[in-house]
Design a protein around this motif. Structure first.
Motif, PDB file in Angstrom:
ATOM      1  N   LEU A 183       0.825  -1.212   0.000  1.00 16.86           N
ATOM      2  CA  LEU A 183       0.000   0.000   0.000  1.00 16.86           C
ATOM      3  C   LEU A 183       0.855   1.257   0.000  1.00 16.86           C
ATOM      4  N   PHE A 184       2.176   1.100   0.175  1.00 20.73           N
ATOM      5  CA  PHE A 184       3.079   2.243   0.265  1.00 20.73           C
ATOM      6  C   PHE A 184       4.311   2.034  -0.615  1.00 20.73           C
ATOM      7  N   PRO A 185       4.128   2.020  -1.920  1.00 21.36           N
ATOM      8  CA  PRO A 185       5.268   1.779  -2.828  1.00 21.36           C
ATOM      9  C   PRO A 185       6.366   2.819  -2.707  1.00 21.36           C
ATOM     10  N   GLU A 186       6.020   4.023  -2.258  1.00 24.07           N
ATOM     11  CA  GLU A 186       7.026   5.077  -2.149  1.00 24.07           C
ATOM     12  C   GLU A 186       8.107   4.737  -1.125  1.00 24.07           C
ATOM     13  N   MET A 187       7.816   3.829  -0.208  1.00 19.13           N
ATOM     14  CA  MET A 187       8.812   3.437   0.796  1.00 19.13           C
ATOM     15  C   MET A 187      10.017   2.749   0.175  1.00 19.13           C
ATOM     16  N   GLY A 210      20.681  -1.019  -5.977  1.00 18.38           N
ATOM     17  CA  GLY A 210      20.528  -0.125  -7.124  1.00 18.38           C
ATOM     18  C   GLY A 210      21.367  -0.561  -8.312  1.00 18.38           C
ATOM     19  N   ARG A 211      22.619  -0.966  -8.044  1.00 19.92           N
ATOM     20  CA  ARG A 211      23.497  -1.415  -9.135  1.00 19.92           C
ATOM     21  C   ARG A 211      22.982  -2.702  -9.763  1.00 19.92           C
ATOM     22  N   ALA A 212      22.478  -3.614  -8.945  1.00 17.91           N
ATOM     23  CA  ALA A 212      21.956  -4.873  -9.471  1.00 17.91           C
ATOM     24  C   ALA A 212      20.783  -4.632 -10.409  1.00 17.91           C
ATOM     25  N   ILE A 213      19.933  -3.689 -10.058  1.00 14.39           N
ATOM     26  CA  ILE A 213      18.785  -3.357 -10.908  1.00 14.39           C
ATOM     27  C   ILE A 213      19.258  -2.657 -12.172  1.00 14.39           C
ATOM     28  N   GLU A 214      20.181  -1.706 -12.006  1.00 14.17           N
ATOM     29  CA  GLU A 214      20.700  -0.957 -13.157  1.00 14.17           C
ATOM     30  C   GLU A 214      21.390  -1.881 -14.157  1.00 14.17           C
ATOM     31  N   GLN A 215      22.089  -2.886 -13.662  1.00 12.82           N
ATOM     32  CA  GLN A 215      22.805  -3.822 -14.532  1.00 12.82           C
ATOM     33  C   GLN A 215      21.895  -4.895 -15.124  1.00 12.82           C
ATOM     34  N   GLY A 216      20.637  -4.926 -14.709  1.00  9.87           N
ATOM     35  CA  GLY A 216      19.696  -5.895 -15.240  1.00  9.87           C
ATOM     36  C   GLY A 216      19.809  -7.282 -14.628  1.00  9.87           C
ATOM     37  N   ARG A 217      20.541  -7.405 -13.532  1.00 14.62           N
ATOM     38  CA  ARG A 217      20.662  -8.708 -12.881  1.00 14.62           C
ATOM     39  C   ARG A 217      19.427  -9.019 -12.043  1.00 14.62           C
ATOM     40  N   VAL A 218      18.744  -7.970 -11.621  1.00 17.24           N
ATOM     41  CA  VAL A 218      17.528  -8.108 -10.817  1.00 17.24           C
ATOM     42  C   VAL A 218      16.471  -7.165 -11.373  1.00 17.24           C
ATOM     43  N   GLU A 219      15.241  -7.653 -11.416  1.00 16.45           N
ATOM     44  CA  GLU A 219      14.107  -6.832 -11.855  1.00 16.45           C
ATOM     45  C   GLU A 219      13.130  -6.729 -10.697  1.00 16.45           C
ATOM     46  N   VAL A 220      12.613  -5.527 -10.466  1.00 18.81           N
ATOM     47  CA  VAL A 220      11.659  -5.328  -9.380  1.00 18.81           C
ATOM     48  C   VAL A 220      10.423  -4.612  -9.914  1.00 18.81           C
ATOM     49  N   SER A 221       9.294  -4.955  -9.343  1.00 15.17           N
ATOM     50  CA  SER A 221       8.030  -4.322  -9.729  1.00 15.17           C
ATOM     51  C   SER A 221       7.203  -4.084  -8.477  1.00 15.17           C
TER      52      SER A 221
END
Length: 247
Positions: free
Chosen positions: A8-12, A23-34
């Motif tokens: 209910l609080f995605p901004e957290m 942050g680096r893992a997401i930027e490098q495409g090793r991890v995807e978050v939704s």
């Protein structure tokens, strides 16, 4: 690896997903978050996600409809349903072993609760496993979800610059990690142990193993009951106990 977080609080999660190793893992495409705000899946015009509990009592309970609709939408095109985890103080304790198990999945769905918790039918018919990060109560499931993701993501191949770092962390080998030192070799009269400056790698490894055993024995002795110990380890622990007068 992909994480879907229902909250209910995605901004957290904004700072968490944009900083440091995560942050680096997401930027490098090793991890995807939704992030999914399950309020968007409410079945009434007021976007209500909670209601008073049947039988009376204080607080509000999260309704089943928004959560079921949100998860069913997320997995609609999946040939194999991803594992759905509920962050809950009633769940199984989260450990390094559990983190390693979860790191073997390609996708995880995390449910973050609030108020007095979830309608029981969510537990019974939607969730595969409940996970607790400790014996205490928090305002919601967002912080536990971050703890779980941080622990799991660092185990994903390529996320850490040094792959051996995760292997030698506390708990990864069943023991607490040995003491670490860096420059200067002498700081205010407190010196780095000579063995670490010797260049003798076999002796360094032996010293580190003994220090892990010592630290675990002093701080978390229950871990020794399940740790994989060699005969040398057992002899070292026996000597510790004898010196401490424990027989």
């Amino acid at each position: 690896m992909r994480f879907d977080v229902l909250t209910l609080f995605p901004e957290m999660f904004e700072g968490f997903f944009s900083s440091s190793v995560i942050g680096r893992a997401i930027e490098q495409g090793r991890v995807e978050v939704s992030l999914t705000n399950f309020r968007d899946y409410s079945t009434n015009k007021h976007r209500t996600v909670d209601d008073t509990p049947y039988g009376g009592g204080s607080g509000m309970v999260l309704k089943p409809e928004p959560l079921f609709r949100a998860v069913e939408e997320l997995v609609r095109d999946e040939p194999i349903r991803p594992r759905v985890l509920m962050m809950s103080p009633q769940g199984v304790p989260f450990t390094q072993l559990k983190a390693e198990e979860l790191a073997g999945h390609d996708r995880l769905i995390l449910l973050c609760g609030h108020y007095e918790g979830f309608d029981e039918r969510v537990r019974q018919h939607l969730v595969d496993e409940e996970i607790s990060i400790g014996d205490y109560v928090l305002t919601g499931g967002e912080l536990p979800a971050m703890v779980l993701m941080d622990s799991v993501i660092r185990l994903v191949s390529g996320v850490l610059g040094n792959e051996s770092s995760a292997e030698t962390d506390s708990f990864s080998m069943g023991l607490l990690e040995y003491p670490q030192y860096t420059r200067p070799a002498d700081f205010r009269g407190w010196k780095v142990p000579d063995v670490l400056l010797s260049g003798h790698h076999a002796e360094i490894d032996r010293w580190r193993r003994h220090q892990s055993l010592l630290r675990t024995w002093e701080r978390r002795p229950e871990l020794l009951e399940t740790a994989e110990l060699s005969e040398e380890d057992r002899q070292f622990l026996k000597k510790l106990k004898e010196e401490a007068g424990g027989g």
